[in-house]
Design an enzyme around this catalytic site. Structure first.
Site, PDB file in Angstrom:
ATOM      1  N   LYS A   3       9.612  -4.796  42.368  1.00 23.99           N
ATOM      2  CA  LYS A   3       9.048  -4.133  43.551  1.00 23.99           C
ATOM      3  C   LYS A   3       8.603  -2.708  43.237  1.00 23.99           C
ATOM      4  O   LYS A   3       7.493  -2.304  43.582  1.00 23.99           O
ATOM      5  CB  LYS A   3      10.106  -4.096  44.663  1.00 23.99           C
ATOM      6  N   ASN A   4       9.468  -1.930  42.574  1.00 26.57           N
ATOM      7  CA  ASN A   4       9.138  -0.513  42.388  1.00 26.57           C
ATOM      8  C   ASN A   4       8.052  -0.285  41.339  1.00 26.57           C
ATOM      9  O   ASN A   4       7.502   0.805  41.257  1.00 26.57           O
ATOM     10  CB  ASN A   4      10.409   0.309  42.123  1.00 26.57           C
ATOM     11  N   CYS A  27      12.987   3.636  53.415  1.00 27.88           N
ATOM     12  CA  CYS A  27      14.406   3.592  53.789  1.00 27.88           C
ATOM     13  C   CYS A  27      14.929   4.987  54.094  1.00 27.88           C
ATOM     14  O   CYS A  27      14.559   5.952  53.444  1.00 27.88           O
ATOM     15  CB  CYS A  27      15.214   2.986  52.643  1.00 27.88           C
ATOM     16  N   ARG A  83      14.397  12.925  51.645  1.00 27.36           N
ATOM     17  CA  ARG A  83      13.645  12.425  50.480  1.00 27.36           C
ATOM     18  C   ARG A  83      12.371  13.245  50.336  1.00 27.36           C
ATOM     19  O   ARG A  83      11.276  12.795  50.652  1.00 27.36           O
ATOM     20  CB  ARG A  83      13.330  10.929  50.647  1.00 27.36           C
ATOM     21  N   ASP A  89      20.140   2.126  43.441  1.00 26.98           N
ATOM     22  CA  ASP A  89      19.743   0.945  44.216  1.00 26.98           C
ATOM     23  C   ASP A  89      20.758  -0.200  44.115  1.00 26.98           C
ATOM     24  O   ASP A  89      20.666  -1.159  44.888  1.00 26.98           O
ATOM     25  CB  ASP A  89      18.371   0.439  43.754  1.00 26.98           C
ATOM     26  N   ARG A 147      11.368  -6.360  52.682  1.00 29.34           N
ATOM     27  CA  ARG A 147      10.546  -5.391  51.933  1.00 29.34           C
ATOM     28  C   ARG A 147      10.754  -5.522  50.432  1.00 29.34           C
ATOM     29  O   ARG A 147       9.907  -5.120  49.646  1.00 29.34           O
ATOM     30  CB  ARG A 147      10.911  -3.956  52.347  1.00 29.34           C
TER      31      ARG A 147
END
Ligand code: EPU
Length: 428
Positions: free
Chosen positions: A22-23, A116, A121, A305, A397
Protein backbone atom coordinates in the site's frame (compact mmCIF):
# COMPACT_ATOMS: atom_id res chain seq x y z
CA UNK A 1 -22.17 0.71 5.70
CA UNK A 2 -20.86 -2.66 6.73
CA UNK A 3 -19.37 -4.20 9.86
CA UNK A 4 -17.08 -7.17 10.21
CA UNK A 5 -17.99 -10.21 12.29
CA UNK A 6 -15.60 -12.86 13.51
CA UNK A 7 -16.37 -16.09 15.38
CA UNK A 8 -13.04 -16.49 17.18
CA UNK A 9 -11.17 -19.06 19.19
CA UNK A 10 -10.42 -21.51 16.37
CA UNK A 11 -6.94 -22.33 15.05
CA UNK A 12 -6.06 -21.35 11.48
CA UNK A 13 -3.94 -23.24 9.02
CA UNK A 14 -2.86 -23.04 5.36
CA UNK A 15 -1.34 -20.50 3.07
CA UNK A 16 -2.11 -16.78 2.66
CA UNK A 17 -0.88 -14.47 -0.09
CA UNK A 18 0.38 -10.95 0.49
CA UNK A 19 -0.66 -8.19 -1.94
CA UNK A 20 1.39 -5.29 -3.33
CA UNK A 21 2.56 -2.68 -0.82
CA UNK A 22 0.00 0.00 0.00
CA UNK A 23 2.61 2.57 1.02
CA UNK A 24 4.47 2.04 -2.26
CA UNK A 25 1.27 2.06 -4.33
CA UNK A 26 0.17 5.43 -2.98
CA UNK A 27 3.47 6.97 -4.14
CA UNK A 28 3.94 5.02 -7.39
CA UNK A 29 0.54 6.10 -8.73
CA UNK A 30 1.20 9.86 -8.31
CA UNK A 31 4.74 9.31 -9.68
CA UNK A 32 3.21 8.39 -13.06
CA UNK A 33 2.25 12.08 -13.47
CA UNK A 34 5.93 12.82 -14.10
CA UNK A 35 6.14 10.68 -17.26
CA UNK A 36 5.39 11.88 -20.78
CA UNK A 37 4.03 8.53 -21.92
CA UNK A 38 2.19 5.48 -20.59
CA UNK A 39 3.29 3.88 -17.30
CA UNK A 40 2.08 0.43 -16.22
CA UNK A 41 2.26 -0.72 -12.60
CA UNK A 42 1.69 -4.41 -11.88
CA UNK A 43 0.57 -6.03 -8.64
CA UNK A 44 -1.32 -3.12 -7.08
CA UNK A 45 -3.44 -4.03 -4.05
CA UNK A 46 -7.24 -3.83 -4.37
CA UNK A 47 -7.73 -1.22 -1.64
CA UNK A 48 -9.72 1.99 -1.42
CA UNK A 49 -6.62 4.25 -1.28
CA UNK A 50 -5.61 2.98 -4.73
CA UNK A 51 -9.12 3.61 -6.12
CA UNK A 52 -9.07 7.10 -4.63
CA UNK A 53 -5.75 7.97 -6.28
CA UNK A 54 -6.93 6.55 -9.59
CA UNK A 55 -9.95 8.89 -9.43
CA UNK A 56 -7.70 11.84 -8.53
CA UNK A 57 -5.44 11.21 -11.53
CA UNK A 58 -8.54 11.00 -13.74
CA UNK A 59 -9.70 14.34 -12.29
CA UNK A 60 -6.52 16.00 -13.61
CA UNK A 61 -6.90 14.43 -17.07
CA UNK A 62 -5.17 11.06 -16.75
CA UNK A 63 -6.46 8.19 -18.84
CA UNK A 64 -6.39 5.06 -16.73
CA UNK A 65 -7.09 1.41 -17.21
CA UNK A 66 -7.11 -0.67 -14.01
CA UNK A 67 -7.87 -4.35 -13.88
CA UNK A 68 -6.52 -7.39 -12.04
CA UNK A 69 -4.09 -5.25 -10.08
CA UNK A 70 -2.50 -3.76 -13.20
CA UNK A 71 -2.85 -0.04 -13.71
CA UNK A 72 -1.92 1.68 -16.96
CA UNK A 73 -1.76 5.46 -16.76
CA UNK A 74 -1.53 7.69 -19.80
CA UNK A 75 -0.41 11.04 -18.33
CA UNK A 76 -0.06 12.88 -21.66
CA UNK A 77 -3.27 14.93 -21.25
CA UNK A 78 -2.88 15.73 -17.57
CA UNK A 79 -3.08 19.37 -16.47
CA UNK A 80 -2.19 21.10 -13.21
CA UNK A 81 -5.80 21.27 -12.06
CA UNK A 82 -6.17 22.65 -8.50
CA UNK A 83 -7.37 19.99 -6.05
CA UNK A 84 -8.16 21.99 -2.91
CA UNK A 85 -11.06 19.83 -1.70
CA UNK A 86 -12.91 16.56 -2.17
CA UNK A 87 -11.15 13.22 -2.52
CA UNK A 88 -7.75 14.70 -1.86
CA UNK A 89 -8.72 15.15 1.80
CA UNK A 90 -9.65 11.52 2.24
CA UNK A 91 -6.17 10.04 2.16
CA UNK A 92 -2.91 11.12 3.65
CA UNK A 93 -0.87 10.03 0.66
CA UNK A 94 -2.52 12.69 -1.53
CA UNK A 95 0.46 14.76 -0.36
CA UNK A 96 2.48 12.94 -3.06
CA UNK A 97 0.43 14.87 -5.65
CA UNK A 98 2.27 17.97 -4.39
CA UNK A 99 5.73 16.66 -5.28
CA UNK A 100 4.65 15.04 -8.53
CA UNK A 101 2.57 18.00 -9.83
CA UNK A 102 5.16 20.54 -8.72
CA UNK A 103 7.86 18.50 -10.49
CA UNK A 104 5.89 18.17 -13.71
CA UNK A 105 3.91 21.44 -13.98
CA UNK A 106 5.89 23.69 -11.58
CA UNK A 107 2.62 24.41 -9.80
CA UNK A 108 0.01 22.61 -7.71
CA UNK A 109 -2.86 23.29 -5.32
CA UNK A 110 -3.56 20.37 -2.99
CA UNK A 111 -5.95 20.23 -0.01
CA UNK A 112 -4.20 19.30 3.22
CA UNK A 113 -4.16 15.53 3.51
CA UNK A 114 -6.42 13.37 5.65
CA UNK A 115 -5.66 9.79 6.65
CA UNK A 116 -5.46 7.99 9.98
CA UNK A 117 -5.59 10.08 13.15
CA UNK A 118 -2.39 9.08 14.89
CA UNK A 119 -1.75 12.37 16.67
CA UNK A 120 -0.04 15.32 14.98
CA UNK A 121 1.24 14.50 11.46
CA UNK A 122 2.97 17.65 10.20
CA UNK A 123 4.34 18.02 6.65
CA UNK A 124 6.87 20.75 7.43
CA UNK A 125 9.79 18.66 6.09
CA UNK A 126 8.05 18.16 2.74
CA UNK A 127 7.52 21.92 2.49
CA UNK A 128 11.07 22.71 3.55
CA UNK A 129 12.24 20.45 0.70
CA UNK A 130 9.97 22.06 -1.92
CA UNK A 131 11.12 25.53 -0.83
CA UNK A 132 14.78 24.50 -1.02
CA UNK A 133 14.12 23.44 -4.64
CA UNK A 134 12.85 26.95 -5.37
CA UNK A 135 9.09 26.67 -4.87
CA UNK A 136 6.95 29.25 -3.13
CA UNK A 137 4.62 27.47 -0.73
CA UNK A 138 1.63 29.00 1.00
CA UNK A 139 -1.21 27.58 3.03
CA UNK A 140 -4.56 29.14 2.10
CA UNK A 141 -7.76 27.97 3.78
CA UNK A 142 -6.59 24.42 4.29
CA UNK A 143 -4.95 23.98 0.88
CA UNK A 144 -1.26 24.11 0.03
CA UNK A 145 -0.37 26.33 -2.95
CA UNK A 146 2.95 25.54 -4.64
CA UNK A 147 4.51 27.49 -7.49
CA UNK A 148 7.98 27.78 -9.00
CA UNK A 149 9.43 29.53 -12.06
CA UNK A 150 11.95 26.76 -12.19
CA UNK A 151 13.07 24.03 -9.79
CA UNK A 152 16.76 23.92 -8.99
CA UNK A 153 18.62 21.09 -7.28
CA UNK A 154 19.54 21.74 -3.63
CA UNK A 155 21.04 20.13 -0.56
CA UNK A 156 18.26 19.24 1.88
CA UNK A 157 18.83 17.90 5.39
CA UNK A 158 15.68 16.39 6.89
CA UNK A 159 15.33 17.35 10.57
CA UNK A 160 13.02 14.35 11.05
CA UNK A 161 13.51 11.05 9.22
CA UNK A 162 10.32 10.98 7.15
CA UNK A 163 9.14 8.48 4.54
CA UNK A 164 6.68 10.96 3.04
CA UNK A 165 9.13 13.88 2.87
CA UNK A 166 11.89 11.71 1.35
CA UNK A 167 9.61 10.43 -1.42
CA UNK A 168 7.95 13.79 -2.03
CA UNK A 169 11.29 15.57 -2.44
CA UNK A 170 12.46 12.82 -4.83
CA UNK A 171 9.29 13.34 -6.90
CA UNK A 172 9.83 17.09 -7.07
CA UNK A 173 13.58 16.82 -7.77
CA UNK A 174 13.79 14.32 -10.63
CA UNK A 175 12.91 16.98 -13.24
CA UNK A 176 14.69 19.87 -11.45
CA UNK A 177 17.83 21.47 -12.88
CA UNK A 178 21.04 20.09 -11.35
CA UNK A 179 21.75 17.91 -8.33
CA UNK A 180 19.57 17.43 -5.26
CA UNK A 181 20.95 15.74 -2.18
CA UNK A 182 18.61 14.52 0.53
CA UNK A 183 20.47 13.94 3.78
CA UNK A 184 19.05 12.05 6.76
CA UNK A 185 16.67 10.43 4.27
CA UNK A 186 14.32 7.60 5.31
CA UNK A 187 15.42 4.09 4.25
CA UNK A 188 12.12 2.19 3.99
CA UNK A 189 11.79 -0.38 1.16
CA UNK A 190 8.95 1.69 -0.30
CA UNK A 191 11.47 4.49 -1.01
CA UNK A 192 13.62 2.08 -3.01
CA UNK A 193 10.51 0.93 -4.89
CA UNK A 194 9.60 4.49 -5.89
CA UNK A 195 13.22 5.21 -6.86
CA UNK A 196 13.22 2.06 -9.02
CA UNK A 197 10.11 3.21 -10.89
CA UNK A 198 11.53 6.70 -11.39
CA UNK A 199 14.86 5.25 -12.57
CA UNK A 200 13.02 3.05 -15.07
CA UNK A 201 11.29 6.22 -16.27
CA UNK A 202 14.72 7.74 -16.93
CA UNK A 203 15.48 9.53 -13.64
CA UNK A 204 18.99 9.58 -12.20
CA UNK A 205 18.83 8.58 -8.53
CA UNK A 206 21.59 7.15 -6.37
CA UNK A 207 21.53 6.00 -2.75
CA UNK A 208 17.80 5.18 -2.28
CA UNK A 209 17.67 2.87 0.75
CA UNK A 210 20.55 4.72 2.45
CA UNK A 211 20.37 7.96 4.38
CA UNK A 212 21.86 10.07 1.56
CA UNK A 213 20.00 10.18 -1.75
CA UNK A 214 21.47 12.01 -4.74
CA UNK A 215 19.27 12.99 -7.67
CA UNK A 216 20.55 14.50 -10.90
CA UNK A 217 17.66 16.19 -12.65
CA UNK A 218 16.75 15.16 -16.22
CA UNK A 219 14.79 17.02 -18.91
CA UNK A 220 11.99 14.50 -19.31
CA UNK A 221 10.76 11.12 -18.11
CA UNK A 222 9.27 8.37 -20.25
CA UNK A 223 6.76 5.60 -19.64
CA UNK A 224 7.76 2.13 -18.43
CA UNK A 225 6.52 -1.02 -16.71
CA UNK A 226 7.02 -1.67 -13.01
CA UNK A 227 6.13 -4.44 -10.56
CA UNK A 228 5.38 -3.28 -7.02
CA UNK A 229 7.06 -4.86 -3.94
CA UNK A 230 5.01 -7.01 -1.54
CA UNK A 231 3.38 -5.27 1.41
CA UNK A 232 5.66 -5.85 4.42
CA UNK A 233 3.03 -4.53 6.82
CA UNK A 234 0.31 -6.82 5.49
CA UNK A 235 2.83 -9.70 5.65
CA UNK A 236 3.72 -8.71 9.21
CA UNK A 237 0.04 -8.56 10.18
CA UNK A 238 -0.43 -12.13 8.87
CA UNK A 239 2.71 -13.31 10.69
CA UNK A 240 1.43 -11.87 13.98
CA UNK A 241 -1.96 -13.48 13.35
CA UNK A 242 -0.22 -16.80 12.60
CA UNK A 243 1.70 -16.54 15.89
CA UNK A 244 -1.54 -15.76 17.75
CA UNK A 245 -3.94 -18.36 16.29
CA UNK A 246 -2.03 -20.38 13.70
CA UNK A 247 -1.33 -24.09 13.64
CA UNK A 248 1.17 -23.65 10.81
CA UNK A 249 0.69 -20.87 8.25
CA UNK A 250 2.65 -20.08 5.10
CA UNK A 251 2.86 -16.39 4.27
CA UNK A 252 3.37 -16.21 0.52
CA UNK A 253 4.86 -13.33 -1.51
CA UNK A 254 7.00 -11.72 1.17
CA UNK A 255 10.58 -10.44 1.30
CA UNK A 256 11.86 -11.81 4.62
CA UNK A 257 14.51 -9.09 4.91
CA UNK A 258 11.73 -6.48 5.02
CA UNK A 259 10.26 -8.01 8.19
CA UNK A 260 13.49 -8.91 10.01
CA UNK A 261 12.72 -6.89 13.13
CA UNK A 262 9.39 -8.69 13.49
CA UNK A 263 10.95 -12.12 12.89
CA UNK A 264 13.49 -11.40 15.66
CA UNK A 265 10.75 -10.43 18.14
CA UNK A 266 8.54 -13.41 17.30
CA UNK A 267 11.50 -15.77 17.75
CA UNK A 268 12.32 -14.10 21.07
CA UNK A 269 8.76 -14.91 22.19
CA UNK A 270 9.19 -18.57 21.26
CA UNK A 271 7.39 -18.64 17.88
CA UNK A 272 8.90 -20.85 15.15
CA UNK A 273 9.75 -19.01 11.93
CA UNK A 274 11.28 -20.47 8.80
CA UNK A 275 12.12 -18.24 5.88
CA UNK A 276 12.28 -19.23 2.21
CA UNK A 277 12.79 -17.32 -1.03
CA UNK A 278 9.49 -15.49 -1.02
CA UNK A 279 7.68 -17.33 1.77
CA UNK A 280 7.70 -17.40 5.55
CA UNK A 281 6.36 -20.33 7.57
CA UNK A 282 5.08 -19.48 11.05
CA UNK A 283 4.22 -22.27 13.48
CA UNK A 284 3.67 -22.62 17.22
CA UNK A 285 6.90 -23.02 19.16
CA UNK A 286 7.37 -23.06 22.91
CA UNK A 287 4.28 -22.69 25.05
CA UNK A 288 3.40 -20.38 26.75
CA UNK A 289 4.72 -17.51 24.65
CA UNK A 290 7.16 -15.21 26.44
CA UNK A 291 6.39 -11.55 26.98
CA UNK A 292 8.66 -9.09 25.13
CA UNK A 293 9.11 -5.34 24.90
CA UNK A 294 9.06 -3.50 21.58
CA UNK A 295 10.00 0.02 20.61
CA UNK A 296 9.00 1.33 17.18
CA UNK A 297 11.75 2.94 15.15
CA UNK A 298 12.38 4.00 11.57
CA UNK A 299 13.32 1.17 9.16
CA UNK A 300 14.96 -1.28 9.72
CA UNK A 301 13.64 -0.95 13.30
CA UNK A 302 10.29 -2.34 14.43
CA UNK A 303 7.61 -0.60 12.29
CA UNK A 304 5.05 1.60 13.98
CA UNK A 305 2.45 0.13 11.60
CA UNK A 306 2.81 -3.29 13.28
CA UNK A 307 2.81 -2.04 16.85
CA UNK A 308 -1.00 -2.18 17.14
CA UNK A 309 -1.48 -5.72 15.73
CA UNK A 310 1.46 -6.91 17.86
CA UNK A 311 -0.25 -5.62 21.01
CA UNK A 312 -3.14 -8.04 20.45
CA UNK A 313 -0.68 -10.96 20.33
CA UNK A 314 1.02 -9.78 23.54
CA UNK A 315 -2.23 -10.28 25.51
CA UNK A 316 -1.63 -14.03 25.40
CA UNK A 317 1.98 -13.95 26.61
CA UNK A 318 2.93 -14.65 30.22
CA UNK A 319 4.05 -11.61 32.18
CA UNK A 320 4.30 -7.96 31.40
CA UNK A 321 5.23 -6.48 27.98
CA UNK A 322 5.81 -2.87 27.01
CA UNK A 323 5.09 -1.33 23.60
CA UNK A 324 6.67 2.10 23.05
CA UNK A 325 5.87 4.07 19.89
CA UNK A 326 8.62 6.61 19.20
CA UNK A 327 7.15 7.55 15.79
CA UNK A 328 3.52 8.28 16.71
CA UNK A 329 3.26 8.77 20.47
CA UNK A 330 -0.56 8.73 20.42
CA UNK A 331 -1.12 5.64 18.27
CA UNK A 332 -3.00 3.84 21.04
CA UNK A 333 -6.68 4.17 20.13
CA UNK A 334 -6.96 0.38 19.84
CA UNK A 335 -6.15 -0.09 23.53
CA UNK A 336 -9.60 0.90 24.85
CA UNK A 337 -11.17 -1.51 22.38
CA UNK A 338 -8.84 -4.36 23.41
CA UNK A 339 -9.79 -3.64 27.03
CA UNK A 340 -13.45 -4.15 26.09
CA UNK A 341 -12.35 -7.59 24.95
CA UNK A 342 -10.87 -8.36 28.40
CA UNK A 343 -7.26 -7.30 27.80
CA UNK A 344 -5.30 -5.88 30.74
CA UNK A 345 -3.43 -2.91 29.28
CA UNK A 346 -2.58 0.56 30.52
CA UNK A 347 -1.20 3.45 28.54
CA UNK A 348 1.49 5.64 30.07
CA UNK A 349 2.72 8.43 27.81
CA UNK A 350 4.11 6.90 24.63
CA UNK A 351 3.93 3.36 25.97
CA UNK A 352 1.34 0.65 26.55
CA UNK A 353 1.92 -1.97 29.24
CA UNK A 354 0.25 -5.30 28.60
CA UNK A 355 -0.23 -7.92 31.30
CA UNK A 356 -0.99 -11.49 30.37
CA UNK A 357 -1.94 -14.06 29.69
CA UNK A 358 -5.66 -13.33 29.32
CA UNK A 359 -8.33 -15.06 27.23
CA UNK A 360 -9.85 -12.35 25.05
CA UNK A 361 -13.64 -12.29 24.80
CA UNK A 362 -15.70 -11.32 21.76
CA UNK A 363 -17.18 -7.80 21.96
CA UNK A 364 -18.49 -4.93 19.86
CA UNK A 365 -15.51 -2.75 18.99
CA UNK A 366 -14.63 0.11 16.68
CA UNK A 367 -11.59 0.46 14.41
CA UNK A 368 -10.41 4.06 14.78
CA UNK A 369 -7.67 3.71 12.14
CA UNK A 370 -6.24 1.18 9.71
CA UNK A 371 -3.80 -0.67 11.94
CA UNK A 372 -6.12 -0.45 14.96
CA UNK A 373 -8.52 -2.34 12.70
CA UNK A 374 -5.86 -4.99 12.01
CA UNK A 375 -5.24 -5.29 15.75
CA UNK A 376 -8.95 -5.86 16.36
CA UNK A 377 -9.23 -8.48 13.61
CA UNK A 378 -6.39 -10.46 15.22
CA UNK A 379 -7.97 -10.00 18.65
CA UNK A 380 -11.30 -11.19 17.22
CA UNK A 381 -9.67 -14.34 15.87
CA UNK A 382 -8.08 -14.96 19.30
CA UNK A 383 -11.25 -14.25 21.31
CA UNK A 384 -13.92 -16.62 22.52
CA UNK A 385 -17.30 -15.83 20.93
CA UNK A 386 -18.30 -13.25 18.36
CA UNK A 387 -16.49 -9.97 17.77
CA UNK A 388 -18.15 -7.19 15.80
CA UNK A 389 -15.89 -4.55 14.28
CA UNK A 390 -17.19 -1.24 12.93
CA UNK A 391 -15.05 1.35 11.14
CA UNK A 392 -14.45 -1.12 8.35
CA UNK A 393 -13.69 1.71 5.92
CA UNK A 394 -10.33 2.12 7.69
CA UNK A 395 -9.45 -1.55 7.20
CA UNK A 396 -10.51 -1.40 3.53
CA UNK A 397 -7.96 1.37 2.98
CA UNK A 398 -5.08 -1.02 3.49
CA UNK A 399 -6.05 -4.72 3.43
CA UNK A 400 -7.33 -6.16 0.20
CA UNK A 401 -9.82 -9.05 0.24
CA UNK A 402 -9.24 -9.62 3.95
CA UNK A 403 -12.38 -11.71 4.48
CA UNK A 404 -11.56 -13.98 1.54
CA UNK A 405 -7.91 -14.33 2.54
CA UNK A 406 -8.69 -15.23 6.18
CA UNK A 407 -11.56 -17.52 5.19
CA UNK A 408 -8.98 -19.41 3.12
CA UNK A 409 -7.17 -20.24 6.38
CA UNK A 410 -10.38 -21.54 7.96
CA UNK A 411 -11.44 -18.38 9.81
CA UNK A 412 -15.13 -17.73 10.38
CA UNK A 413 -15.31 -14.09 9.32
CA UNK A 414 -17.91 -12.21 7.34
CA UNK A 415 -19.21 -8.75 6.48
CA UNK A 416 -22.72 -7.67 7.41
CA UNK A 417 -24.76 -4.59 6.56
CA UNK A 418 -25.15 -2.28 9.60
CA UNK A 419 -28.67 -1.42 10.76
CA UNK A 420 -29.86 2.22 10.74
CA UNK A 421 -29.59 2.32 14.58
CA UNK A 422 -26.06 0.97 14.46
CA UNK A 423 -25.04 3.60 11.93
CA UNK A 424 -26.47 6.32 14.20
CA UNK A 425 -24.58 4.91 17.22
CA UNK A 426 -21.40 4.65 15.15
CA UNK A 427 -21.54 8.36 14.34
CA UNK A 428 -21.70 9.32 18.05
N1 EPU B 1 7.10 14.21 10.54
C1 EPU B 1 7.33 15.54 10.79
N2 EPU B 1 7.35 16.40 9.73
C2 EPU B 1 7.15 16.00 8.46
C3 EPU B 1 6.90 14.64 8.21
C4 EPU B 1 6.89 13.77 9.27
O1 EPU B 1 7.51 15.93 11.93
O2 EPU B 1 7.18 16.84 7.56
C5 EPU B 1 7.09 13.24 11.65
C6 EPU B 1 5.75 12.54 11.81
O3 EPU B 1 4.85 13.29 12.61
C7 EPU B 1 6.15 11.23 12.44
C8 EPU B 1 7.51 10.96 11.81
O4 EPU B 1 7.98 12.20 11.33
O5 EPU B 1 6.31 11.38 13.83
C9 EPU B 1 7.50 9.95 10.70
O6 EPU B 1 6.55 10.32 9.72
P1 EPU B 1 6.66 9.92 8.18
O7 EPU B 1 6.69 11.16 7.38
O8 EPU B 1 7.74 8.91 8.01
O9 EPU B 1 5.27 9.22 7.96
P2 EPU B 1 4.37 9.32 6.71
O10 EPU B 1 5.22 9.36 5.48
O11 EPU B 1 3.34 10.37 6.86
C10 EPU B 1 4.31 6.76 6.29
C11 EPU B 1 3.24 5.73 6.13
C12 EPU B 1 2.61 5.43 7.47
C13 EPU B 1 3.69 4.99 8.45
C14 EPU B 1 4.80 6.04 8.52
C15 EPU B 1 5.96 5.63 9.39
C16 EPU B 1 2.42 6.24 3.93
C17 EPU B 1 1.32 6.76 3.09
N3 EPU B 1 2.22 6.25 5.23
O12 EPU B 1 3.65 7.92 6.77
O13 EPU B 1 1.70 4.36 7.25
O14 EPU B 1 3.13 4.81 9.73
O15 EPU B 1 5.31 6.31 7.20
O16 EPU B 1 6.55 4.49 8.89
O17 EPU B 1 3.45 5.80 3.42
C18 EPU B 1 -0.12 3.00 7.69
O18 EPU B 1 0.22 2.35 6.70
O19 EPU B 1 -0.97 2.60 8.52
C19 EPU B 1 0.53 4.27 7.94
C20 EPU B 1 0.04 5.18 8.76
Amino acid sequence: MEKLKIAGGYPLQGSIRVSGAKNSAVALIPATILADSTVTIEGLPDISDVQMLKALLEEIGGEIDFRDGEMTVDPSRMVSMPLPNGRVKKLRASYYLMGAMLGKFKKAVIGLPGGCHLGPRPIDQHIKGFEALGAQVTNEQGAIYLRADELRGAKIYLDVVSVGATINIMLAAVLAKGRTTIENAAKEPEIIDVATLLTNMGAKIKGAGTDVIRIDGVEKLNGCRHTIIPDRIEAGTFMIMAAAVGKGIIIDNVIAQHVESLIAKLREMGVNIETGDDQIFVSPGSFPLKSVDIKTLVYPGFPTDLQQPFTSLLTKTTGSSMVTDTIYGARFKHIDELRRMNATIKVEGRAAIINGPVQLQGAKVKASDLRAGAALVIAGLMAEGITEITGLEHIDRGYSHLVEKLSGLGATIWREEMTVEEIEQFKD
